[in-house]
Design an enzyme around this catalytic site. Structure first.
Site: not given
Ligand code: A2P
Length: 324
Positions: A51, A56, A85, A118
């Site tokens: 994931d 990120y 996402k 997201h």
């Protein structure tokens, strides 16, 4: 390598997802190469579901780790399930496909297995993706109609860039808005939300199960966000009741909370970059919690949300004002 294949959860579009995945969100700054090594180790240990997200900041390294294990023959691309996402600044319909293309370029992969919105909230595009932790920079809310964005998600699936599409951090009314779209072609296969014994999402889980939407639980270990420390929230993995149940089964508290989720049909994506803990987090398929223990764990719910994005409570689409 683990000989136990991960249990697969069927998705409403005919695809399937390993019920246990590796979360890759880590608090920066990153040590260069750390994520690559973690992903490679995870694949060796047996993880097949990853994931990640552009926001990120380490999606390039996740892709590098996956590609390295494909190149050395450990896995094939089709063995891997990768989730990416659409970040809030890309939520407007004109940017959704760009977000996906950026993720594919960053990963250096031809497709992702699952692409999810997201957050239901849109923000005006800005160069820096992440929301600043303080008020030093202005973030501008954009009230995007996420149904329009969903149509673009559908077209990305039709174009073969993504196998399945879903959402994250949607409350049940927002899910319902999508499910009731008159021109809906594919419904979201999942809703990824924070889920652990202190926020067990019982009502949202029932709603999702009734609508054949898989609930994917993030922060299943209660995360280690500094927010928890500063807000003095109770630490999930220190819970004495969970610890006692673990002792009975000769399992750690982390294993108990992960087992709790898979046993109630919730997919989980615990984050760890530590090979010992990654291995430990997969050893949850060789024991069973009794109905009574499941009830006791259900009773620990405190509606504690560790990830609440408080700085966006004024957003018209802020998802956590409703009960579920
Ligand atoms: P680390 O990466 O050093 O293993 P969540 O998935 O709920 O966000 O939690 C992630 C946090 O929990 C990370 O800080 C991770 O640290 C830690 N963690 C992961 N697995 C375990 C485990 N089995 N026991 C204790 N802590 C863990």
């Amino acid at each position: 390598m683990s000989s136990v294949p991960d249990r697969l959860v069927p998705l409403s579009d005919g695809n399937s997802m390993p019920i246990l995945g590796l979360g890759t969100y880590a608090m920066g700054p990153f040590v260069k190469g750390e994520t690559v090594e973690a992903v490679k180790a995870a694949i060796e240990i047996g993880y097949r579901h990853f994931d990640g997200a552009l926001v990120y900041g380490n999606e390039d390294e996740v892709g590098e780790g996956i590609r390295a294990k494909i190149a050395d023959g450990t896995v094939k691309r089709e063995d891997i399930f990768y989730t990416g996402k659409v970040w809030m600044t890309y939520l407007s319909p004109s940017l959704v496909r760009k977000a996906l293309e950026k993720t594919l370029k960053t990963l250096q992969l031809d497709y992702v297995d699952l692409f999810i919105i997201h957050w239901p909230m849109g923000l005006k595009p800005r160069e820096k993706l992440w929301i600043p932790k303080d008020a030093s920079e202005k973030i501008v809310i954009e009230d995007v109609d996420f149904c329009e964005s969903w149509l673009v998600m559908e077209s990305c699936k039709d174009a073969g860039l993504v196998r399945s599409i879903g959402v994250s951090n949607f409350n049940h009314k927002q899910l319902e808005t999508i499910l009731k779209m008159p021109n809906l072609k594919y419904k979201p296969v999942c809703n990824q939300v924070e889920c652990h014994p202190y926020l067990n999402q019982d009502k949202l889980l029932k709603y999702c199960q009734c609508n054949n939407i898989v609930l994917v639980g993030y922060s299943p270990l209660g995360t280690n966000s500094p927010n928890n420390v500063s807000r003095k929230s109770p630490i999930l993995l220190n819970d004495p009741v969970l610890k006692k149940i673990g002792e009975k089964h000769r399992k750690t508290t982390a294993q108990v909370v992960l087992r709790y989720q898979v046993q109630r049909g919730v997919a989980v994506i615990p984050k760890s970059f530590n090979p010992g803990r990654m291995k430990q987090n997969r050893e949850i398929f060789d024991f069973q919690l009794s109905d009574e223990e499941m009830e006791v764990i259900n009773g620990l719910n405190k509606n504690i949300r560790y990830i609440d994005l408080k700085m966006l409570t004024d957003h018209p689409k802020y998802p956590f004002r409703d009960e579920y």
